[in-house]
Design a protein around this motif. Structure first.
Motif, PDB file in Angstrom:
ATOM      1  N   ASN B  16       0.835  -1.223  -0.034  1.00  0.00           N
ATOM      2  CA  ASN B  16      -0.051  -0.007   0.060  1.00  0.00           C
ATOM      3  C   ASN B  16       0.770   1.235   0.045  1.00  0.00           C
ATOM      4  O   ASN B  16       0.243   2.348  -0.335  1.00  0.00           O
ATOM      5  N   LEU B  17       1.970   1.149   0.356  1.00  0.00           N
ATOM      6  CA  LEU B  17       3.019   2.151   0.482  1.00  0.00           C
ATOM      7  C   LEU B  17       3.156   3.224  -0.571  1.00  0.00           C
ATOM      8  O   LEU B  17       3.279   4.475  -0.433  1.00  0.00           O
ATOM      9  N   ASP B  18       3.386   2.372  -1.740  1.00  0.00           N
ATOM     10  CA  ASP B  18       3.771   3.239  -2.909  1.00  0.00           C
ATOM     11  C   ASP B  18       2.424   4.085  -3.284  1.00  0.00           C
ATOM     12  O   ASP B  18       2.637   5.234  -3.650  1.00  0.00           O
ATOM     13  N   LYS B  19       1.484   3.544  -3.261  1.00  0.00           N
ATOM     14  CA  LYS B  19       0.004   4.438  -3.572  1.00  0.00           C
ATOM     15  C   LYS B  19      -0.158   5.513  -2.386  1.00  0.00           C
ATOM     16  O   LYS B  19      -0.415   6.600  -2.944  1.00  0.00           O
ATOM     17  N   MET B  20       0.275   5.346  -1.241  1.00  0.00           N
ATOM     18  CA  MET B  20       0.295   6.253  -0.109  1.00  0.00           C
ATOM     19  C   MET B  20       1.056   7.226  -0.514  1.00  0.00           C
ATOM     20  O   MET B  20       0.781   8.584  -0.571  1.00  0.00           O
ATOM     21  N   LEU B  21       2.548   7.002  -0.769  1.00  0.00           N
ATOM     22  CA  LEU B  21       3.260   7.941  -0.917  1.00  0.00           C
ATOM     23  C   LEU B  21       3.224   8.797  -2.150  1.00  0.00           C
ATOM     24  O   LEU B  21       3.258   9.993  -2.253  1.00  0.00           O
ATOM     25  N   ALA B  22       2.541   8.127  -3.294  1.00  0.00           N
ATOM     26  CA  ALA B  22       2.118   8.782  -4.596  1.00  0.00           C
ATOM     27  C   ALA B  22       1.031  10.065  -4.235  1.00  0.00           C
ATOM     28  O   ALA B  22       1.223  10.927  -5.006  1.00  0.00           O
ATOM     29  N   MET B  23       0.221   9.452  -3.381  1.00  0.00           N
ATOM     30  CA  MET B  23      -0.966  10.359  -3.085  1.00  0.00           C
ATOM     31  C   MET B  23      -0.536  11.545  -2.316  1.00  0.00           C
ATOM     32  O   MET B  23      -1.107  12.790  -2.669  1.00  0.00           O
ATOM     33  N   ALA B  24       0.442  11.383  -1.234  1.00  0.00           N
ATOM     34  CA  ALA B  24       0.996  12.398  -0.518  1.00  0.00           C
ATOM     35  C   ALA B  24       1.689  13.297  -1.319  1.00  0.00           C
ATOM     36  O   ALA B  24       1.455  14.592  -1.225  1.00  0.00           O
ATOM     37  N   LYS B  25       2.437  12.727  -2.350  1.00  0.00           N
ATOM     38  CA  LYS B  25       3.082  13.763  -3.200  1.00  0.00           C
ATOM     39  C   LYS B  25       2.206  14.720  -3.932  1.00  0.00           C
ATOM     40  O   LYS B  25       2.393  15.880  -4.078  1.00  0.00           O
ATOM     41  N   HIS B  26       1.036  13.768  -4.290  1.00  0.00           N
ATOM     42  CA  HIS B  26       0.159  14.647  -5.302  1.00  0.00           C
ATOM     43  C   HIS B  26      -0.757  15.782  -4.636  1.00  0.00           C
ATOM     44  O   HIS B  26      -0.848  16.912  -5.088  1.00  0.00           O
ATOM     45  N   LEU B  27      -0.805  15.373  -3.212  1.00  0.00           N
ATOM     46  CA  LEU B  27      -1.501  16.286  -2.268  1.00  0.00           C
ATOM     47  C   LEU B  27      -0.592  17.553  -1.870  1.00  0.00           C
ATOM     48  O   LEU B  27      -1.063  18.456  -1.455  1.00  0.00           O
ATOM     49  N   GLY B  28       0.689  17.329  -2.042  1.00  0.00           N
ATOM     50  CA  GLY B  28       1.491  18.596  -1.970  1.00  0.00           C
ATOM     51  C   GLY B  28       2.488  18.385  -0.693  1.00  0.00           C
ATOM     52  O   GLY B  28       2.877  19.383  -0.212  1.00  0.00           O
ATOM     53  N   TYR B  29       2.812  17.080  -0.140  1.00  0.00           N
ATOM     54  CA  TYR B  29       3.593  17.237   0.997  1.00  0.00           C
ATOM     55  C   TYR B  29       5.051  16.984   0.420  1.00  0.00           C
ATOM     56  O   TYR B  29       5.313  16.471  -0.750  1.00  0.00           O
ATOM     57  N   HIS B  30       6.045  17.653   1.343  1.00  0.00           N
ATOM     58  CA  HIS B  30       7.379  17.417   1.058  1.00  0.00           C
ATOM     59  C   HIS B  30       7.978  16.602   1.658  1.00  0.00           C
ATOM     60  O   HIS B  30       8.825  15.582   1.267  1.00  0.00           O
ATOM     61  N   THR B  31       7.565  15.967   3.124  1.00  0.00           N
ATOM     62  CA  THR B  31       7.996  15.178   3.930  1.00  0.00           C
ATOM     63  C   THR B  31       6.842  14.167   4.492  1.00  0.00           C
ATOM     64  O   THR B  31       5.710  14.726   4.904  1.00  0.00           O
ATOM     65  N   VAL B  32       7.117  13.135   4.780  1.00  0.00           N
ATOM     66  CA  VAL B  32       6.096  12.263   5.448  1.00  0.00           C
ATOM     67  C   VAL B  32       6.846  11.356   6.549  1.00  0.00           C
ATOM     68  O   VAL B  32       8.059  10.787   6.140  1.00  0.00           O
ATOM     69  N   SER B  33       6.290  11.269   7.689  1.00  0.00           N
ATOM     70  CA  SER B  33       6.809  10.638   8.644  1.00  0.00           C
ATOM     71  C   SER B  33       6.115   8.981   8.856  1.00  0.00           C
ATOM     72  O   SER B  33       4.814   9.015   8.982  1.00  0.00           O
ATOM     73  N   LEU B  34       6.901   8.218   8.483  1.00  0.00           N
ATOM     74  CA  LEU B  34       6.324   6.797   8.551  1.00  0.00           C
ATOM     75  C   LEU B  34       6.286   6.297   9.932  1.00  0.00           C
ATOM     76  O   LEU B  34       7.293   6.320  10.714  1.00  0.00           O
ATOM     77  N   THR B  35       5.050   5.829  10.401  1.00  0.00           N
ATOM     78  CA  THR B  35       4.759   5.589  11.855  1.00  0.00           C
ATOM     79  C   THR B  35       4.644   4.223  12.102  1.00  0.00           C
ATOM     80  O   THR B  35       3.951   3.556  11.610  1.00  0.00           O
ATOM     81  N   LEU B  36       5.333   3.833  13.021  1.00  0.00           N
ATOM     82  CA  LEU B  36       5.391   2.414  13.506  1.00  0.00           C
ATOM     83  C   LEU B  36       4.772   2.319  14.928  1.00  0.00           C
ATOM     84  O   LEU B  36       5.156   3.409  15.607  1.00  0.00           O
TER      85      LEU B  36
END
Lengths: 109, 242
Positions: B16-36
């Protein structure tokens, strides 16, 4: 009388399986806006769907300039339209339709 | 130009992560914190894979560990184990006891409180003074607000907590808390939650850009071994002579 200032909002909608009708989308926006802010704020917001392209799933809505942030929240809180999971994304807020349509054309290209 | 950060995207499965990061980029994010969390610990292989996906999507990522426990002893143990490994350490405070213990620990950066809680005074002036002394941040998650149950209580808590945090000068961070691409929201939409809770637009936008970015910078120094504590930073290593 003082003229009401308006803002035009260009949004696109991501749905994850079937395409949706513009009227249904707009009625859901209105429903959520009323649910969060009440009928008085809704009626003063002067919300209107200007256009919606079902193929490109891009639309323009008009709202009073005081309620742009309220509309952002209402759009953020919409999760489902007719059991279909959706995601709204506001691209641009503008005071004129002309500049917004220019941006829309750039987006389409 | 503002660089927007989503400080809470749960790393649930790598597909799922690929879709998620692609969407985050599309929405205008520069940095994402992956939470465990305690429930979804990732091994080094998954972390490497996540880094590759982030590079492909031209997005910066950092890793965060969210401690979600009711046991104070387990909280302390987990913090001791993980705080040097992750850029950001946060605690999800289910009870008042956990909130107070986490508030006294300077290794925990962010505290999150369940918005639907009925516990009185879980986040109050006393909690704020603890958090302020340890340079901690309050986090508001979009997914908590978007749940359809107990809306009145959620909004009442949100409005009260934002007011308390603002009065006590506790920095507020807004994040999506998404675990699927469908639950991501754009930074402006997330900021609108705070503007509708009484913050001005500038402070609301700071809470998804400059404030989390500052925290990430500190966290990066920490994981690279360059931050001893909040007052002591290694600027230059001693030269090895002879």
């Amino acid at each position: 009388m003082h003229r009401l200032r308006k803002r035009y909002i260009l949004f696109d909608i991501h749905y994850f399986s079937k395409p949706l009708d513009g009227k249904k989308i707009f009625s859901k926006i209105c429903e959520m806006f009323k649910k969060i802010f009440g009928i008085i704020v809704y009626s003063s917001a002067d919300l209107k769907l200007i256009e919606y392209d079902q193929n490109l799933h891009i639309g323009i809505v008009r709202i009073s300039h005081k309620h742009v942030e309220n509309l952002r929240l209402a759009l953020a809180l919409i999760k489902y339209i007719e059991d279909e999971e959706v995601l709204f994304h506001i691209h641009k807020v503008s005071g004129t339709l002309k500049s917004l349509r220019k941006d829309k054309n750039i987006m389409v290209r | 130009m503002r660089r927007y950060v989503d400080l809470c995207v749960f790393l649930t499965d790598i597909e799922n992560l690929d879709k998620m990061l692609a969407m985050a980029k599309h929405l205008g994010y520069h940095t994402v914190s992956l939470t465990l969390t305690n429930n979804n610990m990732a091994d080094s292989k998954i972390i490497d894979e996540a880094k590759k996906i982030a590079i492909k999507n031209k997005l910066n990522i950092v890793f965060r560990y969210d401690i979600n426990t009711e046991n104070p002893k387990k909280l302390r143990e987990t913090v001791r184990k993980i705080w040097r490994r992750y850029e950001i350490v946060s605690a999800y405070c289910i009870s008042k006891k956990i909130a107070r213990i986490a508030g006294k620990d300077s290794r925990i950066n962010i505290l999150t409180f369940p918005l639907d809680t009925s516990i009185k005074d879980i986040f109050n002036d006393a909690q704020c003074s603890l958090m302020k002394a340890k340079n901690q941040y309050l986090e508001i998650r979009y997914v908590e607000i978007a749940k359809n149950t107990d809306l009145e209580r959620r909004y009442a808590n949100l409005l009260r907590w934002v007011k308390i945090a603002y009065e006590n000068k506790i920095p507020i961070i807004a994040s999506s808390g998404a675990s699927r691409p469908q639950t991501l929201r754009s930074p402006f939409e997330i900021a609108s939650i705070l503007t509708n809770s009484g913050l001005d637009i500038k402070s609301a936008r700071d809470s998804i850009s400059t404030i989390p970015m500052k925290l990430i910078e500190q966290g990066t120094l920490k994981t690279r071994g360059r931050l001893i504590n909040k007052y002591v930073k290694v600027i230059k290593s001693p030269l090895c002579i002879g």
